[in-house]
Design an enzyme around this catalytic site. Structure first.
Site, short mmCIF file in Angstrom:
data_model
loop_
_atom_site.label_atom_id
_atom_site.label_comp_id
_atom_site.label_asym_id
_atom_site.label_seq_id
_atom_site.Cartn_x
_atom_site.Cartn_y
_atom_site.Cartn_z
N HIS A 159 -36.77 -0.63 30.73
CA HIS A 159 -36.88 0.75 30.24
C HIS A 159 -37.69 0.78 28.93
CE1 HIS A 159 -35.09 4.90 29.41
NE2 HIS A 159 -35.66 4.58 28.26
N GLU A 160 -37.32 -0.11 28.01
CA GLU A 160 -37.99 -0.10 26.70
C GLU A 160 -39.44 -0.57 26.81
OE1 GLU A 160 -36.75 1.50 24.31
OE2 GLU A 160 -34.79 1.69 25.27
CO CO Z 1 -36.29 5.58 26.52
#
Ligand code: CO
Length: 188
Positions: A159-160
């Site tokens: 996600h990051e």
């Molecule tokens: Co985010």
């Protein structure tokens, strides 16, 4: 930099789609300070009294582009359960994290994902790799590390790292059928 829910860039700002640049090492003072601020945000965001006082939304990770800085910096603080049922705590301040290999098997969070830059609800399964190997410089350990992640941590890392290419979690949710089972995927 004061990071709170007012200063975090939301997905209605095109800047959230900007690409983030590789950061030069050793870290410049401003990069180091930004990372410290991001790490502080994530840690304080899960302490209800501080979060309320400082207007922080709870998070397990934040990337620099979310405060308008297009640099490959991300701070992650999360907890997972290992296969013996023990809690494992992860804390990273990653510079230039890069996925160097990943499993064919997919995984997704049963409850879907959220993001500090996304205020509207986007339900559905976000397909991720079940396992990733990430190489990064970790500011907390002051060295280059390799993280072999699975489970929740693997999802958070993906996600990051997606933020570095301007990708948001809902981009990959199946539009026609958001809850369509993903074949062979591990449900987390
Ligand atoms: Co985010």
């Amino acid at each position: 930099m004061e990071i709170n829910n007012n200063t975090i860039i939301k997905d209605n700002d095109p800047k959230i789609r900007d690409k983030s640049f590789v950061v030069s090492l050793p870290l410049m003072q401003e990069d180091r300070e930004l990372m410290e601020d991001m790490l502080r945000y994530v840690k304080e965001s899960t302490i209800p009294e501080i979060a309320e006082a400082k207007n922080l939304r709870p998070a397990v990770g934040i990337s620099a582009i979310q405060v308008g800085v297009p640099k490959q910096l991300t701070a992650i603080v999360c907890t997972d359960i290992d296969k013996n049922g023990n809690e494992v705590h992860y804390e990273y301040a990653l510079v230039n994290p890069k996925i160097i290999s990943y499993s064919v098997q997919k995984a997704y969070l049963e409850g879907g994902e959220g993001c500090l830059s996304v205020e509207s609800v986007h339900e559905g399964f976000v397909p991720r790799h079940a396992r990733v190997k990430v190489e990064a410089y970790d500011m907390l350990q002051n060295k280059t590390i390799t993280i072999r992640a699975h489970g929740y941590l693997a999802i958070v890392l993906q996600h990051e790292i997606d933020h570095f290419s301007g990708v948001l979690f809902y981009d990959t949710i199946n539009k026609e059928n958001p809850f369509e089972p993903i074949p062979g995927a591990q449900v987390i």
